[in-house]
Scaffold this motif. Structure first.
Motif, PDB file in Angstrom:
ATOM      1  N   ILE A  98      -2.709   7.884  14.631  1.00  0.00           N
ATOM      2  CA  ILE A  98      -2.291   6.583  15.168  1.00  0.00           C
ATOM      3  C   ILE A  98      -1.197   6.804  16.205  1.00  0.00           C
ATOM      4  O   ILE A  98      -0.166   7.412  15.919  1.00  0.00           O
ATOM      5  CB  ILE A  98      -1.792   5.657  14.043  1.00  0.00           C
ATOM      6  CG1 ILE A  98      -2.911   5.405  13.028  1.00  0.00           C
ATOM      7  CG2 ILE A  98      -1.297   4.330  14.629  1.00  0.00           C
ATOM      8  CD1 ILE A  98      -2.487   4.549  11.850  1.00  0.00           C
ATOM      9  N   GLU A  99      -1.413   6.313  17.408  1.00  0.00           N
ATOM     10  CA  GLU A  99      -0.504   6.594  18.512  1.00  0.00           C
ATOM     11  C   GLU A  99       0.737   5.717  18.501  1.00  0.00           C
ATOM     12  O   GLU A  99       1.768   6.098  19.040  1.00  0.00           O
ATOM     13  CB  GLU A  99      -1.255   6.438  19.843  1.00  0.00           C
ATOM     14  CG  GLU A  99      -2.359   7.467  20.018  1.00  0.00           C
ATOM     15  CD  GLU A  99      -3.172   7.249  21.270  1.00  0.00           C
ATOM     16  OE1 GLU A  99      -3.933   8.166  21.647  1.00  0.00           O
ATOM     17  OE2 GLU A  99      -3.046   6.159  21.887  1.00  0.00           O
ATOM     18  N   GLU A 100       0.660   4.533  17.893  1.00  0.00           N
ATOM     19  CA  GLU A 100       1.813   3.636  17.836  1.00  0.00           C
ATOM     20  C   GLU A 100       2.475   3.725  16.470  1.00  0.00           C
ATOM     21  O   GLU A 100       1.812   3.923  15.453  1.00  0.00           O
ATOM     22  CB  GLU A 100       1.382   2.199  18.116  1.00  0.00           C
ATOM     23  CG  GLU A 100       0.802   1.991  19.502  1.00  0.00           C
ATOM     24  CD  GLU A 100       0.496   0.524  19.778  1.00  0.00           C
ATOM     25  OE1 GLU A 100       1.074  -0.342  19.088  1.00  0.00           O
ATOM     26  OE2 GLU A 100      -0.308   0.244  20.680  1.00  0.00           O
ATOM     27  N   GLU A 101       3.772   3.554  16.457  1.00  0.00           N
ATOM     28  CA  GLU A 101       4.509   3.623  15.194  1.00  0.00           C
ATOM     29  C   GLU A 101       4.309   2.338  14.400  1.00  0.00           C
ATOM     30  O   GLU A 101       4.525   1.233  14.912  1.00  0.00           O
ATOM     31  CB  GLU A 101       5.997   3.841  15.453  1.00  0.00           C
ATOM     32  CG  GLU A 101       6.807   4.002  14.181  1.00  0.00           C
ATOM     33  CD  GLU A 101       8.272   4.307  14.454  1.00  0.00           C
ATOM     34  OE1 GLU A 101       9.053   4.363  13.488  1.00  0.00           O
ATOM     35  OE2 GLU A 101       8.629   4.480  15.647  1.00  0.00           O
ATOM     36  N   GLN A 102       3.899   2.469  13.155  1.00  0.00           N
ATOM     37  CA  GLN A 102       3.645   1.305  12.327  1.00  0.00           C
ATOM     38  C   GLN A 102       4.936   0.625  11.908  1.00  0.00           C
ATOM     39  O   GLN A 102       5.923   1.268  11.554  1.00  0.00           O
ATOM     40  CB  GLN A 102       2.863   1.695  11.071  1.00  0.00           C
ATOM     41  CG  GLN A 102       2.534   0.503  10.170  1.00  0.00           C
ATOM     42  CD  GLN A 102       1.848   0.903   8.871  1.00  0.00           C
ATOM     43  OE1 GLN A 102       1.788   2.085   8.530  1.00  0.00           O
ATOM     44  NE2 GLN A 102       1.331  -0.060   8.153  1.00  0.00           N
ATOM     45  N   VAL A 103       4.908  -0.705  11.955  1.00  0.00           N
ATOM     46  CA  VAL A 103       5.970  -1.526  11.380  1.00  0.00           C
ATOM     47  C   VAL A 103       5.372  -2.198  10.147  1.00  0.00           C
ATOM     48  O   VAL A 103       4.448  -3.005  10.257  1.00  0.00           O
ATOM     49  CB  VAL A 103       6.475  -2.588  12.368  1.00  0.00           C
ATOM     50  CG1 VAL A 103       7.583  -3.414  11.724  1.00  0.00           C
ATOM     51  CG2 VAL A 103       6.974  -1.934  13.650  1.00  0.00           C
ATOM     52  N   LEU A 104       5.855  -1.846   8.982  1.00  0.00           N
ATOM     53  CA  LEU A 104       5.284  -2.376   7.747  1.00  0.00           C
ATOM     54  C   LEU A 104       5.538  -3.878   7.635  1.00  0.00           C
ATOM     55  O   LEU A 104       6.627  -4.368   7.933  1.00  0.00           O
ATOM     56  CB  LEU A 104       5.890  -1.662   6.538  1.00  0.00           C
ATOM     57  CG  LEU A 104       5.546  -0.177   6.386  1.00  0.00           C
ATOM     58  CD1 LEU A 104       6.346   0.433   5.242  1.00  0.00           C
ATOM     59  CD2 LEU A 104       4.054   0.009   6.152  1.00  0.00           C
ATOM     60  N   ALA A 105       4.516  -4.603   7.202  1.00  0.00           N
ATOM     61  CA  ALA A 105       4.659  -6.035   6.987  1.00  0.00           C
ATOM     62  C   ALA A 105       5.700  -6.296   5.910  1.00  0.00           C
ATOM     63  O   ALA A 105       5.798  -5.539   4.925  1.00  0.00           O
ATOM     64  CB  ALA A 105       3.323  -6.637   6.581  1.00  0.00           C
ATOM     65  N   PRO A 106       6.484  -7.358   6.039  1.00  0.00           N
ATOM     66  CA  PRO A 106       7.580  -7.606   5.095  1.00  0.00           C
ATOM     67  C   PRO A 106       7.135  -7.914   3.673  1.00  0.00           C
ATOM     68  O   PRO A 106       7.938  -7.818   2.743  1.00  0.00           O
ATOM     69  CB  PRO A 106       8.308  -8.812   5.711  1.00  0.00           C
ATOM     70  CG  PRO A 106       7.286  -9.471   6.584  1.00  0.00           C
ATOM     71  CD  PRO A 106       6.439  -8.360   7.118  1.00  0.00           C
ATOM     72  N   TRP A 107       5.832  -8.257   3.508  1.00  0.00           N
ATOM     73  CA  TRP A 107       5.379  -8.571   2.154  1.00  0.00           C
ATOM     74  C   TRP A 107       5.046  -7.329   1.323  1.00  0.00           C
ATOM     75  O   TRP A 107       4.803  -7.429   0.131  1.00  0.00           O
ATOM     76  CB  TRP A 107       4.165  -9.497   2.206  1.00  0.00           C
ATOM     77  CG  TRP A 107       3.071  -9.076   3.135  1.00  0.00           C
ATOM     78  CD1 TRP A 107       2.101  -8.138   2.917  1.00  0.00           C
ATOM     79  CD2 TRP A 107       2.814  -9.588   4.449  1.00  0.00           C
ATOM     80  NE1 TRP A 107       1.256  -8.026   3.997  1.00  0.00           N
ATOM     81  CE2 TRP A 107       1.664  -8.917   4.951  1.00  0.00           C
ATOM     82  CE3 TRP A 107       3.426 -10.552   5.247  1.00  0.00           C
ATOM     83  CZ2 TRP A 107       1.131  -9.174   6.215  1.00  0.00           C
ATOM     84  CZ3 TRP A 107       2.901 -10.803   6.499  1.00  0.00           C
ATOM     85  CH2 TRP A 107       1.780 -10.130   6.974  1.00  0.00           C
ATOM     86  N   GLY A 108       5.034  -6.161   1.931  1.00  0.00           N
ATOM     87  CA  GLY A 108       4.864  -4.934   1.166  1.00  0.00           C
ATOM     88  C   GLY A 108       3.442  -4.700   0.702  1.00  0.00           C
ATOM     89  O   GLY A 108       2.482  -5.275   1.239  1.00  0.00           O
ATOM     90  N   TYR A 109       3.326  -3.873  -0.339  1.00  0.00           N
ATOM     91  CA  TYR A 109       2.006  -3.426  -0.778  1.00  0.00           C
ATOM     92  C   TYR A 109       2.038  -2.988  -2.227  1.00  0.00           C
ATOM     93  O   TYR A 109       3.053  -2.506  -2.732  1.00  0.00           O
ATOM     94  CB  TYR A 109       1.544  -2.258   0.106  1.00  0.00           C
ATOM     95  CG  TYR A 109       0.216  -1.669  -0.283  1.00  0.00           C
ATOM     96  CD1 TYR A 109      -0.968  -2.324   0.030  1.00  0.00           C
ATOM     97  CD2 TYR A 109       0.148  -0.455  -0.970  1.00  0.00           C
ATOM     98  CE1 TYR A 109      -2.196  -1.782  -0.333  1.00  0.00           C
ATOM     99  CE2 TYR A 109      -1.078   0.086  -1.334  1.00  0.00           C
ATOM    100  CZ  TYR A 109      -2.245  -0.584  -1.009  1.00  0.00           C
ATOM    101  OH  TYR A 109      -3.459  -0.061  -1.376  1.00  0.00           O
TER     102      TYR A 109
END
Length: 232
Positions: A64-75
């Motif tokens: 993945i070329e772009e840095e992931q920003v994790l969604a605030p709701w988590g996992y």
């Protein structure tokens, strides 16, 4: 069909768009774009290859070329329902409270945005950690979701013209027409053994050659889908 519709559907789409605008990253790399474009050379007007994605699942990987920003709701076990935008939280509540499904805690919400008629999604299985129940909601245009016994890497290398006209495993694949606002539920074998995906499609001229007439202008179609994943 019609699980989410009318004014409420517009609110859900607006909320999802807002999240994608703020946090969405492209899952299309330079290499995957080149491959997909090469595989669509048979189309007279191939769509622009694109997909933006938001999820609380950690998908950071070298490809993945772009840095992931994790969604605030988590996992997973740490999923925070209250962190979802209100319309998305209401959808989750509708699914769990409708009485048709035996569900545990919500573990994931993923938003995928594709536009300009690019529908391709190679058949795949969602991670086991998502839980035993997968729900898919599509918005803004109809699409055909296919369930196939075949998955990666074989499906990624197939002749996409043949796939578009006859599917990945002709005679075995199952096609489901998903109208906007339709809720799709995958569980048991449909979730763990059958890969789900969307074919790239065919030119209108090819449909007409087979005696099919269709007034829908695919080149202006949009797909905006998001997934819920629950434990059983």
């Amino acid at each position: 069909p019609g699980f989410v519709c009318g004014d409420f559907a517009e609110k859900v789409v607006a909320a999802a768009r807002g999240v994608v605008k703020e946090l969405g990253i492209s899952h299309v790399t330079k290499r995957s774009r080149e491959v997909a474009e090469r595989q669509m050379l048979h189309l007279k007007a191939p769509p622009r290859v694109n997909m933006l994605r938001v999820t609380g699942r950690d998908e950071r990987a070298d490809w993945i070329e772009e840095e992931q920003v994790l969604a605030p709701w988590g996992y997973g076990a740490g999923f925070d329902l209250e962190a979802l935008p209100t319309p998305l939280r209401e959808v989750a509540h509708r699914i769990k409270s409708c009485g048709d499904f035996d569900l545990g805690p919500l573990r994931d919400v993923t938003i995928n945005l594709r536009e300009s008629g690019f529908f391709r999604l190679d058949p795949h299985l969602d991670p086991r950690s998502d839980g035993n129940n997968i729900f898919i909601l599509g918005f803004l245009s109809p699409t055909v979701l296919s369930l196939s016994p075949l998955g990666p890497p074989a499906v990624q290398l197939m002749d996409q013209r043949r796939v578009g006209s006859s599917s990945w495993a002709p005679g075995e694949d199952l096609d489901v027409l998903v109208e906007p606002g339709t809720l799709v539920h995958l569980t048991d074998g449909a979730r763990s053994k059958w890969h789900h995906g969307v074919r790239v499609g065919v030119d209108r001229s090819e449909l007409e050659r087979h005696g099919v007439t269709w007034e829908h202008a695919w080149e202006h179609a949009w797909e905006h889908a998001w997934e819920h994943a629950w434990e059983h």
